[in-house]
Scaffold this motif. Structure first.
Motif, PDB file in Angstrom:
ATOM      1  N   PRO A  38       4.163   7.460   2.856  1.00  0.00           N
ATOM      2  CA  PRO A  38       4.744   8.383   1.876  1.00  0.00           C
ATOM      3  C   PRO A  38       4.051   9.742   1.826  1.00  0.00           C
ATOM      4  N   GLN A  39       2.864   9.839   2.422  1.00  0.00           N
ATOM      5  CA  GLN A  39       2.157  11.114   2.381  1.00  0.00           C
ATOM      6  C   GLN A  39       2.680  12.125   3.394  1.00  0.00           C
ATOM      7  N   ASP A  40       3.176  11.630   4.533  1.00  0.00           N
ATOM      8  CA  ASP A  40       3.691  12.568   5.536  1.00  0.00           C
ATOM      9  C   ASP A  40       5.064  12.162   6.085  1.00  0.00           C
ATOM     10  N   GLY A  41       5.612  11.018   5.617  1.00  0.00           N
ATOM     11  CA  GLY A  41       6.929  10.580   6.058  1.00  0.00           C
ATOM     12  C   GLY A  41       6.977  10.064   7.482  1.00  0.00           C
ATOM     13  N   LYS A  42       5.812   9.802   8.089  1.00  0.00           N
ATOM     14  CA  LYS A  42       5.766   9.331   9.473  1.00  0.00           C
ATOM     15  C   LYS A  42       5.493   7.828   9.514  1.00  0.00           C
ATOM     16  N   ALA A  45       0.837  -1.203   0.000  1.00  0.00           N
ATOM     17  CA  ALA A  45       0.000   0.000   0.000  1.00  0.00           C
ATOM     18  C   ALA A  45       0.865   1.243   0.000  1.00  0.00           C
ATOM     19  N   THR A  46       0.416   2.275  -0.676  1.00  0.00           N
ATOM     20  CA  THR A  46       1.187   3.513  -0.735  1.00  0.00           C
ATOM     21  C   THR A  46       0.454   4.657  -0.051  1.00  0.00           C
ATOM     22  N   THR A  47      -0.592   4.346   0.691  1.00  0.00           N
ATOM     23  CA  THR A  47      -1.320   5.368   1.436  1.00  0.00           C
ATOM     24  C   THR A  47      -1.295   5.000   2.898  1.00  0.00           C
ATOM     25  N   SER A  48      -1.800   5.910   3.733  1.00  0.00           N
ATOM     26  CA  SER A  48      -1.777   5.678   5.174  1.00  0.00           C
ATOM     27  C   SER A  48      -2.782   4.623   5.592  1.00  0.00           C
ATOM     28  N   GLY A  49      -3.692   4.225   4.726  1.00  0.00           N
ATOM     29  CA  GLY A  49      -4.685   3.223   5.062  1.00  0.00           C
ATOM     30  C   GLY A  49      -4.093   1.826   4.998  1.00  0.00           C
ATOM     31  N   PHE A  50      -4.096   1.110   6.133  1.00  0.00           N
ATOM     32  CA  PHE A  50      -3.607  -0.257   6.134  1.00  0.00           C
ATOM     33  C   PHE A  50      -4.663  -1.178   5.535  1.00  0.00           C
ATOM     34  N   ALA A  99      10.398  -4.377   3.459  1.00  0.00           N
ATOM     35  CA  ALA A  99       9.884  -4.233   2.093  1.00  0.00           C
ATOM     36  C   ALA A  99      10.118  -2.792   1.650  1.00  0.00           C
ATOM     37  N   LEU A 100      10.959  -2.626   0.649  1.00  0.00           N
ATOM     38  CA  LEU A 100      11.287  -1.296   0.152  1.00  0.00           C
ATOM     39  C   LEU A 100      10.414  -0.941  -1.045  1.00  0.00           C
ATOM     40  N   ASP A 108      10.492   6.704   2.176  1.00  0.00           N
ATOM     41  CA  ASP A 108       9.044   6.719   2.344  1.00  0.00           C
ATOM     42  C   ASP A 108       8.434   5.548   1.573  1.00  0.00           C
ATOM     43  N   GLY A 109       7.443   4.910   2.187  1.00  0.00           N
ATOM     44  CA  GLY A 109       6.811   3.756   1.572  1.00  0.00           C
ATOM     45  C   GLY A 109       7.344   2.431   2.095  1.00  0.00           C
TER      46      GLY A 109
END
Length: 341
Positions: free
Chosen positions: A120-124, A23-28, A72-73, A91-92
């Motif tokens: 990747p959206q906020d780097g956290k 996934a590339t968003t904050s939603g798991f 996982a990169l 990020d990611g």
């Protein structure tokens, strides 16, 4: 027209067989299989090409759990070595830790998988747990925590029964928090550097770890079980670093205690030597000092590590059993200390 339909069906089939990207968003995602980390039967944990297995010189104790760890990169991403010995992840990135136990037949049974994801959206960094089903075919998102009854074999193949504690996501945040920021704990260069550094060298050679100096310049944490190459103090300090120092450090969850157990800590008081407890309360067992050199029985540190009672046991999270071998090492270390004059 028939040939066009066949072509479309063929392309659709090929696409559906490709491994899913993380996934590339904050939603798991709801299920572990949805990420495409592993190929074949999910429980075999056979990593896809973009997922890299890693091991640690000295790992965290969790009720004699067997742990399979992976990074996982994102596509084209690489880790960056920093002068401090820390690793910076792109990020990611996902850090994946799978927890299993050995049942009485010696077979591995998966309990949970924990994910750290660098959004990747906020780097956290964000955390999520996944609980495995009894059939060992899938792990589903699990936020609230759970007690799982297990009967396992410990490191000496002795049978032990317990209620394994799957943490809730807030528990994860407590241990992984530094000055209010969520960070990985295990995959530091010093804890990835053991043997001749083959693991780090392979990553550097593959181009997924950049900026690493000559391997002789990379710090290495002692292997806590290796009595041939490391002294008792070195092994004990490494054990405390990994099992305690993520909280017992400045900026950690136990900052207010003044007990700081990082491997490089040099101040006797911060290590607990003849230091009175700050917030232990009844958990101190009526003892006066965290460590009394030469007297483990009078030392709060050993007392609390040797307990499973809520409010007394340390670490207070991530275990329900006493780590007999770990406690024995800490007792040996304290007993060997020169008494203060």
């Amino acid at each position: 027209m028939r040939s066009v339909i066949v072509l479309i069906l063929t392309m659709t089939t090929l696409y559906s067989c490709r491994p899913k990207k993380p996934a590339t968003t904050s939603g798991f995602r709801e299920k572990l299989s949805d990420y495409g980390f592993f190929k074949g039967a999910l429980s075999q944990l056979s990593p896809e090409a973009h997922v890299h297995r890693y091991d640690l010189a000295t790992p965290l104790f969790t009720d004699y759990a067997v742990k399979d760890r992976f990074i996982a990169l994102p596509e084209g991403g690489s880790m960056q070595y920093r002068d401090s010995g820390a690793l910076q992840f792109p990020d990611g990135t996902f850090i994946i830790k799978n927890f299993s136990y050995r049942d009485t037949a010696g077979d591995k049974v998966l309990i949970e998988t924990r994910l750290l994801h660098k959004d990747p959206q906020d780097g956290k960094w964000k955390v999520m747990n996944y609980l495995w089903n009894e059939a060992q075919t899938e792990a589903e998102k699990w936020i609230a925590g759970k007690q799982v009854p297990v009967t396992l074999l410990d490191d000496n193949r002795q049978r032990v029964s317990t209620l394994y504690q799957v943490p809730n996501t807030n528990d994860c945040k407590r241990c992984h928090s530094s000055n209010g920021t969520l960070l990985p704990i295990g995959p530091k260069a010093r804890n990835l550097h053991y043997g001749k550094g083959e693991q780090l060298l392979q990553w550097a050679s593959a181009g997924i770890l950049k900026g690493m100096p000559d391997i002789s310049q990379v710090p290495a944490l002692p292997v806590w079980t290796d009595s041939l190459h490391y002294s008792v103090p070195q092994r004990a300090r490494a054990y405390l670093d990994v099992n305690c120092a993520h909280c017992h450090t400045k900026g950690g969850d136990a900052d207010n205690t003044g007990l700081f157990l990082e491997y490089g800590q040099q101040q006797a008081a911060h290590l607990g030597i003849l230091k009175g407890p700050v917030s232990a309360g009844n958990g101190a067992g009526g003892l006066d000092f965290d460590i009394v050199p030469g007297n483990a029985a009078a030392s709060i540190l050993a007392y609390r590590m040797n307990s499973t009672e809520p409010g007394t046991a340390m670490p207070e999270l991530a275990r329900t059993l006493v780590h007999k071998e770990g406690v024995a090492l800490i007792v040996q270390w304290i007993e060997q200390m020169k008494k203060e004059r």
